[in-house]
Design a protein around this motif. Structure first.
Motif, short mmCIF file in Angstrom:
data_model
loop_
_atom_site.label_atom_id
_atom_site.label_comp_id
_atom_site.label_asym_id
_atom_site.label_seq_id
_atom_site.Cartn_x
_atom_site.Cartn_y
_atom_site.Cartn_z
N SER A 30 0.80 -1.22 0.00
CA SER A 30 0.00 0.00 0.00
C SER A 30 0.84 1.27 0.00
O SER A 30 0.29 2.36 -0.15
N SER A 31 2.15 1.16 0.14
CA SER A 31 3.04 2.31 0.09
C SER A 31 3.35 2.75 -1.35
O SER A 31 3.93 3.81 -1.55
N TYR A 32 2.97 1.94 -2.33
CA TYR A 32 3.33 2.17 -3.72
C TYR A 32 2.12 2.53 -4.57
O TYR A 32 1.06 1.92 -4.45
N ARG A 53 -2.07 5.00 -4.17
CA ARG A 53 -1.80 4.06 -3.08
C ARG A 53 -3.03 3.47 -2.42
O ARG A 53 -3.07 2.28 -2.09
N ARG A 54 -4.05 4.28 -2.23
CA ARG A 54 -5.28 3.81 -1.60
C ARG A 54 -6.37 3.48 -2.62
O ARG A 54 -7.49 3.14 -2.23
N GLY A 55 -6.06 3.60 -3.89
CA GLY A 55 -7.02 3.30 -4.93
C GLY A 55 -8.00 4.42 -5.21
O GLY A 55 -8.97 4.21 -5.95
N VAL A 56 -7.76 5.61 -4.66
CA VAL A 56 -8.69 6.71 -4.82
C VAL A 56 -8.62 7.31 -6.22
O VAL A 56 -9.64 7.68 -6.81
N ASN A 57 -7.40 7.42 -6.77
CA ASN A 57 -7.19 8.06 -8.06
C ASN A 57 -6.71 7.06 -9.10
O ASN A 57 -5.88 6.21 -8.80
N ARG A 72 -7.19 -1.98 -7.34
CA ARG A 72 -6.28 -2.69 -6.45
C ARG A 72 -7.01 -3.15 -5.21
O ARG A 72 -8.00 -2.56 -4.78
N ASP A 73 -6.51 -4.23 -4.63
CA ASP A 73 -7.01 -4.76 -3.38
C ASP A 73 -5.81 -4.88 -2.46
O ASP A 73 -5.05 -5.85 -2.54
N ASN A 74 -5.63 -3.89 -1.60
CA ASN A 74 -4.44 -3.87 -0.74
C ASN A 74 -4.43 -5.00 0.28
O ASN A 74 -3.37 -5.43 0.72
N ALA A 75 -5.61 -5.50 0.66
CA ALA A 75 -5.68 -6.62 1.58
C ALA A 75 -5.13 -7.90 0.95
O ALA A 75 -4.68 -8.80 1.65
N LYS A 76 -5.17 -7.97 -0.39
CA LYS A 76 -4.68 -9.13 -1.11
C LYS A 76 -3.36 -8.87 -1.82
O LYS A 76 -2.85 -9.74 -2.53
N ASN A 77 -2.80 -7.67 -1.66
CA ASN A 77 -1.55 -7.29 -2.32
C ASN A 77 -1.62 -7.53 -3.83
O ASN A 77 -0.69 -8.07 -4.44
#
Length: 123
Positions: A30-32, A53-57, A72-77
């Motif tokens: 999530s840092s990328y 990073r958070r999928g907002v943009n 992206r799904d940060n919980a699933k990398n």
């Protein structure tokens, strides 16, 4: 520090759909910012899409706008590229990449790259 592995490529007919996935290792996904690039035979690698990073943009090349969706799904990398209404000119090796910075569009600013997955669109 980040290992990226693309999957989901293959052969599809024009007008069809394909969903690419990029699985990342590590605990800092999530840092990328994450991006997708592609390289067709005889051409330079080009930007396709990116997500913050958070999928907002999200950001898209004009050539794929309205047809491709990055998420992206940060919980699933994992980052995804949903490709609809595929055209023969979409044929390329597709790469996912991770960026510490905030340029999104610039290939040279990405820090880590996957090995690529082949997408072939026939007519």
């Amino acid at each position: 520090q980040v290992q990226l592995v693309e999957s989901g490529g293959g052969l599809v007919q024009a007008g069809g759909s394909l969903r690419l996935s990029c699985a990342a290792s590590g605990r800092t996904f999530s840092s990328y910012n994450m991006g997708w690039f592609r390289q067709a035979p005889g051409k330079e690698r080009e930007f396709v899409a990116a997500v913050s990073r958070r999928g907002v943009n999200t950001y898209y090349a004009d050539s794929v706008k309205g047809r491709f969706t990055i998420s992206r799904d940060n919980a699933k990398n994992t980052v995804y590229l949903q490709m609809n209404s595929l055209k023969p000119e979409d044929t390329a090796v597709y790469y996912c990449a991770a960026e510490r910075g905030s340029s999104f569009y610039t290939e040279s600013d990405y820090d880590y790259w996957g090995q690529g997955t082949q997408v072939t669109v026939s007519s």
